[in-house]
Design a protein around this motif. Structure first.
Motif, PDB file in Angstrom:
ATOM      1  N   GLU A  14       0.757  -1.041  -0.111  1.00 56.47           N
ATOM      2  CA  GLU A  14       0.098  -0.070  -0.034  1.00 56.47           C
ATOM      3  C   GLU A  14       0.998   1.288  -0.030  1.00 56.47           C
ATOM      4  OE1 GLU A  14      -3.733  -1.984   2.235  1.00 56.47           O
ATOM      5  OE2 GLU A  14      -2.278  -0.956   3.695  1.00 56.47           O
ATOM      6  N   ILE A  15       1.997   1.228   0.677  1.00 61.70           N
ATOM      7  CA  ILE A  15       2.801   2.462   0.909  1.00 61.70           C
ATOM      8  C   ILE A  15       3.525   2.596  -0.731  1.00 61.70           C
ATOM      9  CG2 ILE A  15       5.090   3.354   1.557  1.00 61.70           C
ATOM     10  CD1 ILE A  15       4.195   2.145   4.335  1.00 61.70           C
ATOM     11  N   HIS A  16       3.652   1.596  -1.448  1.00 58.55           N
ATOM     12  CA  HIS A  16       4.270   1.730  -2.596  1.00 58.55           C
ATOM     13  C   HIS A  16       3.160   2.138  -3.707  1.00 58.55           C
ATOM     14  CE1 HIS A  16       8.258  -0.087  -2.170  1.00 58.55           C
ATOM     15  NE2 HIS A  16       7.821  -0.837  -1.560  1.00 58.55           N
ATOM     16  N   GLY A  17       2.050   1.956  -3.266  1.00 63.48           N
ATOM     17  CA  GLY A  17       0.896   2.583  -4.065  1.00 63.48           C
ATOM     18  C   GLY A  17       0.820   3.907  -3.949  1.00 63.48           C
ATOM     19  N   ILE A  18       0.817   4.327  -2.540  1.00 65.97           N
ATOM     20  CA  ILE A  18       1.109   5.879  -2.447  1.00 65.97           C
ATOM     21  C   ILE A  18       1.869   6.546  -3.159  1.00 65.97           C
ATOM     22  CG2 ILE A  18       1.516   7.490  -0.464  1.00 65.97           C
ATOM     23  CD1 ILE A  18       0.178   5.684   1.481  1.00 65.97           C
ATOM     24  N   VAL A  19       3.281   6.094  -3.120  1.00 68.34           N
ATOM     25  CA  VAL A  19       4.423   6.464  -4.006  1.00 68.34           C
ATOM     26  C   VAL A  19       3.911   6.723  -5.425  1.00 68.34           C
ATOM     27  CG1 VAL A  19       6.817   6.246  -4.925  1.00 68.34           C
ATOM     28  CG2 VAL A  19       6.089   5.890  -2.594  1.00 68.34           C
ATOM     29  N   ASN A  20       3.092   5.789  -6.041  1.00 68.42           N
ATOM     30  CA  ASN A  20       2.821   5.658  -7.242  1.00 68.42           C
ATOM     31  C   ASN A  20       1.720   7.162  -7.544  1.00 68.42           C
ATOM     32  OD1 ASN A  20       2.215   4.791  -9.976  1.00 68.42           O
ATOM     33  ND2 ASN A  20       0.370   4.032  -9.244  1.00 68.42           N
ATOM     34  N   VAL A  21       0.829   7.148  -6.540  1.00 66.54           N
ATOM     35  CA  VAL A  21      -0.064   8.336  -6.744  1.00 66.54           C
ATOM     36  C   VAL A  21       0.499   9.591  -6.407  1.00 66.54           C
ATOM     37  CG1 VAL A  21      -1.962   9.387  -5.411  1.00 66.54           C
ATOM     38  CG2 VAL A  21      -1.856   6.891  -5.650  1.00 66.54           C
ATOM     39  N   GLN A  22       1.578   9.627  -5.665  1.00 64.85           N
ATOM     40  CA  GLN A  22       2.315  10.928  -5.573  1.00 64.85           C
ATOM     41  C   GLN A  22       2.898  11.246  -6.908  1.00 64.85           C
ATOM     42  OE1 GLN A  22       5.416  11.427  -2.301  1.00 64.85           O
ATOM     43  NE2 GLN A  22       4.637   9.465  -1.671  1.00 64.85           N
ATOM     44  N   SER A  23       3.694  10.336  -7.436  1.00 70.22           N
ATOM     45  CA  SER A  23       4.357  10.688  -8.725  1.00 70.22           C
ATOM     46  C   SER A  23       3.442  11.086 -10.027  1.00 70.22           C
ATOM     47  CB  SER A  23       5.319   9.614  -9.112  1.00 70.22           C
ATOM     48  OG  SER A  23       4.694   8.360  -9.651  1.00 70.22           O
ATOM     49  N   LYS A  24       2.132  10.382 -10.198  1.00 71.10           N
ATOM     50  CA  LYS A  24       1.253  10.766 -10.934  1.00 71.10           C
ATOM     51  C   LYS A  24       0.585  12.043 -10.623  1.00 71.10           C
ATOM     52  CE  LYS A  24       0.578   6.266 -12.875  1.00 71.10           C
ATOM     53  NZ  LYS A  24      -0.002   5.267 -13.156  1.00 71.10           N
ATOM     54  N   ALA A  25       0.315  12.448  -9.214  1.00 71.93           N
ATOM     55  CA  ALA A  25      -0.450  13.572  -9.064  1.00 71.93           C
ATOM     56  C   ALA A  25       0.300  14.767  -9.228  1.00 71.93           C
ATOM     57  CB  ALA A  25      -1.194  13.423  -7.607  1.00 71.93           C
ATOM     58  N   TRP A  26       1.733  14.669  -8.904  1.00 67.80           N
ATOM     59  CA  TRP A  26       2.559  15.936  -9.059  1.00 67.80           C
ATOM     60  C   TRP A  26       3.670  15.768 -10.070  1.00 67.80           C
ATOM     61  CZ3 TRP A  26       1.282  14.629  -3.716  1.00 67.80           C
ATOM     62  CH2 TRP A  26       0.176  15.340  -3.196  1.00 67.80           C
ATOM     63  N   GLN A  27       3.641  14.618 -10.880  1.00 74.80           N
ATOM     64  CA  GLN A  27       4.799  14.368 -11.697  1.00 74.80           C
ATOM     65  C   GLN A  27       6.094  14.553 -11.176  1.00 74.80           C
ATOM     66  OE1 GLN A  27       2.383  17.248 -12.877  1.00 74.80           O
ATOM     67  NE2 GLN A  27       1.150  15.414 -13.291  1.00 74.80           N
ATOM     68  N   MET A  28       6.338  13.757  -9.995  1.00 75.38           N
ATOM     69  CA  MET A  28       7.221  13.855  -9.334  1.00 75.38           C
ATOM     70  C   MET A  28       8.166  12.587  -9.573  1.00 75.38           C
ATOM     71  SD  MET A  28       6.105  14.090  -5.359  1.00 75.38           S
ATOM     72  CE  MET A  28       5.997  15.718  -4.445  1.00 75.38           C
ATOM     73  N   SER A  29       9.534  12.884  -9.526  1.00 77.61           N
ATOM     74  CA  SER A  29      10.609  11.927  -9.997  1.00 77.61           C
ATOM     75  C   SER A  29      10.481  10.926  -8.830  1.00 77.61           C
ATOM     76  CB  SER A  29      11.888  12.323 -10.394  1.00 77.61           C
ATOM     77  OG  SER A  29      12.461  12.835  -9.078  1.00 77.61           O
ATOM     78  N   ASP A  30      11.356   9.980  -8.920  1.00 76.61           N
ATOM     79  CA  ASP A  30      11.730   8.965  -7.574  1.00 76.61           C
ATOM     80  C   ASP A  30      12.269   9.535  -6.609  1.00 76.61           C
ATOM     81  OD1 ASP A  30      10.318   6.724  -9.201  1.00 76.61           O
ATOM     82  OD2 ASP A  30      12.238   5.975  -9.706  1.00 76.61           O
ATOM     83  N   LEU A  31      13.197  10.623  -6.816  1.00 73.83           N
ATOM     84  CA  LEU A  31      13.959  11.299  -5.958  1.00 73.83           C
ATOM     85  C   LEU A  31      13.258  12.361  -5.203  1.00 73.83           C
ATOM     86  CD1 LEU A  31      17.200  11.716  -7.742  1.00 73.83           C
ATOM     87  CD2 LEU A  31      16.891  10.258  -5.896  1.00 73.83           C
ATOM     88  N   ASP A  56      -8.793  -2.932  -4.153  1.00 71.93           N
ATOM     89  CA  ASP A  56      -7.812  -2.636  -3.360  1.00 71.93           C
ATOM     90  C   ASP A  56      -6.644  -1.879  -3.704  1.00 71.93           C
ATOM     91  OD1 ASP A  56      -8.893  -3.210  -0.655  1.00 71.93           O
ATOM     92  OD2 ASP A  56      -7.926  -5.067  -0.426  1.00 71.93           O
ATOM     93  N   LYS A  57      -6.911  -1.311  -5.058  1.00 70.88           N
ATOM     94  CA  LYS A  57      -5.545  -0.532  -5.635  1.00 70.88           C
ATOM     95  C   LYS A  57      -5.771   0.927  -4.865  1.00 70.88           C
ATOM     96  CE  LYS A  57      -4.285   1.545 -10.016  1.00 70.88           C
ATOM     97  NZ  LYS A  57      -3.583   2.440  -9.070  1.00 70.88           N
ATOM     98  N   VAL A  58      -4.385   1.473  -4.383  1.00 68.99           N
ATOM     99  CA  VAL A  58      -4.588   2.604  -3.939  1.00 68.99           C
ATOM    100  C   VAL A  58      -4.784   3.791  -4.951  1.00 68.99           C
ATOM    101  CG1 VAL A  58      -3.186   4.334  -2.820  1.00 68.99           C
ATOM    102  CG2 VAL A  58      -2.906   1.928  -2.253  1.00 68.99           C
ATOM    103  N   ILE A  59      -5.746   4.460  -4.533  1.00 66.83           N
ATOM    104  CA  ILE A  59      -6.334   5.799  -5.528  1.00 66.83           C
ATOM    105  C   ILE A  59      -6.088   6.831  -4.862  1.00 66.83           C
ATOM    106  CG2 ILE A  59      -7.552   4.123  -7.021  1.00 66.83           C
ATOM    107  CD1 ILE A  59     -10.031   5.588  -5.752  1.00 66.83           C
ATOM    108  N   GLY A  60      -5.705   7.049  -3.692  1.00 66.28           N
ATOM    109  CA  GLY A  60      -5.450   8.355  -3.060  1.00 66.28           C
ATOM    110  C   GLY A  60      -4.866   8.178  -1.675  1.00 66.28           C
ATOM    111  N   PHE A  61      -4.473   9.354  -1.154  1.00 68.53           N
ATOM    112  CA  PHE A  61      -3.629   9.136   0.122  1.00 68.53           C
ATOM    113  C   PHE A  61      -3.792  10.546   0.851  1.00 68.53           C
ATOM    114  CE2 PHE A  61      -0.401  10.635  -2.127  1.00 68.53           C
ATOM    115  CZ  PHE A  61       0.164  11.536  -1.378  1.00 68.53           C
ATOM    116  N   ILE A  62      -3.705  10.595   2.324  1.00 67.62           N
ATOM    117  CA  ILE A  62      -3.491  11.473   3.279  1.00 67.62           C
ATOM    118  C   ILE A  62      -2.263  11.224   4.041  1.00 67.62           C
ATOM    119  CG2 ILE A  62      -4.247  13.013   5.055  1.00 67.62           C
ATOM    120  CD1 ILE A  62      -6.782  12.448   4.155  1.00 67.62           C
TER     121      ILE A  62
END
Length: 92
Positions: A14-31, A56-62
């Motif tokens: 689930e934490i890896h799913g959050i990282v995926n949402v971060q990178s897509k929502a803000w176009q963030m690089s892995d770093l 059970d796919k992560v689609i958002g987070f706080i």
């Protein structure tokens, strides 16, 4: 609108799913994303909530944590856009 639920993070997948949402929502690089090990630590004593779809796919987070005994800091929040979520489900 698809159904979803909100709950606390329970595992590293689930934490890896959050990282995926971060990178897509803000176009963030892995770093630029919050590191998974940091998020795991915060989930243990702070607040990391996720929104998951019916598969059970992560689609958002706080992502929030305490910073004084009586204060809570809300660091970031994001969701996938509806069309991103739908296209990802169809591609899997």
């Amino acid at each position: 609108m698809d159904k979803f639920s909100i709950r606390k993070v329970t595992n590293m997948e689930e934490i890896h799913g959050i990282v995926n949402v971060q990178s897509k929502a803000w176009q963030m690089s892995d770093l630029e994303t919050v590191a998974t090990f940091e998020m795991k630590a915060v989930a243990s004593f702070g607040t990391v909530l996720i929104a998951v779809d019916k598969t059970d796919k992560v689609i958002g987070f706080i992502y929030a944590f305490p910073y004084f005994p009586d204060k809570h800091y809300s660091h970031m929040m994001a969701t996938l856009r509806s069309e991103e979520h739908t296209s990802e489900l169809q591609s899997h």
